[in-house]
Design a protein around this motif. Sequence first.
Motif, PDB file in Angstrom:
ATOM      1  N   GLU A 116     -20.738  30.375  54.952  1.00 39.34           N
ATOM      2  CA  GLU A 116     -20.485  31.709  54.419  1.00 39.34           C
ATOM      3  C   GLU A 116     -20.272  32.730  55.526  1.00 39.34           C
ATOM      4  OE1 GLU A 116     -19.784  32.392  51.289  1.00 39.34           O
ATOM      5  OE2 GLU A 116     -19.981  30.206  51.026  1.00 39.34           O
ATOM      6  N   GLU A 117     -21.073  32.619  56.599  1.00 43.25           N
ATOM      7  CA  GLU A 117     -20.895  33.519  57.743  1.00 43.25           C
ATOM      8  C   GLU A 117     -19.512  33.323  58.378  1.00 43.25           C
ATOM      9  OE1 GLU A 117     -25.326  32.365  57.625  1.00 43.25           O
ATOM     10  OE2 GLU A 117     -23.370  31.435  57.228  1.00 43.25           O
ATOM     11  N   GLU A 122     -22.816  26.979  59.059  1.00 46.29           N
ATOM     12  CA  GLU A 122     -22.764  28.400  58.691  1.00 46.29           C
ATOM     13  C   GLU A 122     -21.467  28.739  57.957  1.00 46.29           C
ATOM     14  OE1 GLU A 122     -25.515  30.646  61.932  1.00 46.29           O
ATOM     15  OE2 GLU A 122     -23.599  29.934  62.711  1.00 46.29           O
ATOM     16  N   THR A 135     -16.607  34.381  69.116  1.00 46.05           N
ATOM     17  CA  THR A 135     -17.790  34.254  68.264  1.00 46.05           C
ATOM     18  C   THR A 135     -18.089  32.789  68.012  1.00 46.05           C
ATOM     19  OG1 THR A 135     -17.108  36.306  67.177  1.00 46.05           O
ATOM     20  CG2 THR A 135     -18.858  35.045  66.118  1.00 46.05           C
ATOM     21  N   GLN A 194     -16.772  34.900  56.159  1.00 46.23           N
ATOM     22  CA  GLN A 194     -16.728  36.357  56.287  1.00 46.23           C
ATOM     23  C   GLN A 194     -16.085  36.773  57.605  1.00 46.23           C
ATOM     24  OE1 GLN A 194     -17.548  38.703  53.871  1.00 46.23           O
ATOM     25  NE2 GLN A 194     -16.469  39.977  55.371  1.00 46.23           N
ATOM     26  N   HIS A 195     -16.380  36.031  58.664  1.00 47.53           N
ATOM     27  CA  HIS A 195     -15.795  36.344  59.974  1.00 47.53           C
ATOM     28  C   HIS A 195     -14.278  36.174  59.943  1.00 47.53           C
ATOM     29  CE1 HIS A 195     -15.516  36.785  64.291  1.00 47.53           C
ATOM     30  NE2 HIS A 195     -14.876  35.635  64.384  1.00 47.53           N
ATOM     31  N   PHE A 222     -20.224  29.739  65.871  1.00 47.05           N
ATOM     32  CA  PHE A 222     -20.856  29.385  64.605  1.00 47.05           C
ATOM     33  C   PHE A 222     -21.326  27.939  64.646  1.00 47.05           C
ATOM     34  CE2 PHE A 222     -18.002  32.839  63.538  1.00 47.05           C
ATOM     35  CZ  PHE A 222     -18.769  33.628  62.687  1.00 47.05           C
TER      36      PHE A 222
END
Length: 428
Positions: A384-385, A382, A376, A388-389, A378
């Motif tokens: 906060e994203e 990013e 993934t 969470q990941h 980022f």
Amino acid sequence: MKKVLIITYYWPPAGGPGVQRWLKFVKYLAEFDIEPVVYIPANPTYPLTDKSLASEVPENVQVVQKDILEPYSLAKLFSKKDTETISSGIIAKEGKQNFLQKMMLYIRGNFFIPDARKFWIKPSVKFLKKFLKEQQINTIITTGPPHSLHLIGLQLKKDIEISWFADFRDPWTQIGYHDKLKLSKASEKKHLALEKEVLNAADQIITTSFTTKQEFQNKTAKPVTVITNGFDEKPTKNGIQLDKKFSFSHIGSLLSGRNPENLWKCLGELISENKSFADDFMLNLVGAVSEEVLDSIKAAGLKDHLTLQKYVPHFEAIKLQRKSQVLLLIEIDSRETQGIIPGKVFEYLSAKRPILALGPEKWDICQILDETLAGTFFLYSEKEELKQHILNLYSQFKKGRLEVNSRNIENYHRKTLTGNLANLLKQN
């Protein structure tokens, strides 16, 4: 069997990703009815060495050597690795360079065009004109950086009838550190003129990234083909004992420009908010790490969760990747780095562990991750994203289900890539 001369500066015992590209091509070319002959300097100055790679040189491959004259006391400064280091900030941050550092950058950029290996051009051309005729070789490949090796190919192309492939492991004037070289207007014009001449004289241009291909296609009508780097180890999950800790590992240098502070902050917050996470988390950094990156990691509260190792041999790096829970891939957040595809990403694919990538918008890595579903991506911003990941990854880890179901990674095996190269060679 078609015979091909490969002109390269980096060859075992050199270490690092630059040497592995052509070492692996040479390993497999014979299987595609291509006989490689390798031409290297007899007395090079390598910033990294890895003696273990010497065992991978096929015994029947002819390796031809000729002395190179390079400014020994300045060679480390002039090498690609250390030029990146200077412009990235370990030796001198922009605006904080002392007089000597400014002078050295000026000399490197203006007196050694295209680089400090330029003194190998004339003696190599003289030697190779005779050698190619004697060996009945009519196809050559030059690989750079150092881009001075492309000037060997350029002169040979002018002097004798040959087919010439120019392999760019990195861009020339588009590379991120180019504008840090204190170039005069005349020197900048000379770099651009030499790059243009090479691109328009070579029969085939090869790049390692999609962005560089596009940049070169805007500068030449000659065919440009992407052949990325790759992995040579058989992907497997069998017999691998994963870290018991929730380990994040980065293999390779982390210079000041590669400092994803939001990643460190996310991890620090999770450690302070979640005792279980704090007990389980470990950050492994293998390779050179700048003081600025270390300061950011410590400021985020990760000092007690950090392990540091210096450069390790290639086979050890492979082991570390395969037993890590998560593999970090980090690039400088700038437009100039969109086309950089670190060689380690392909070994990460082979390791079959989840990849967490942070870098610039429209980074070429995104195309590879989308194709393989191996990880993934980022942006640096990013936060906060990203947090969470990481929590999702940790949840899978606690359940004993942290794995990656990647696909299409066989496209990046060194043998497959060598087959693509062999097809190009046979067409010319």
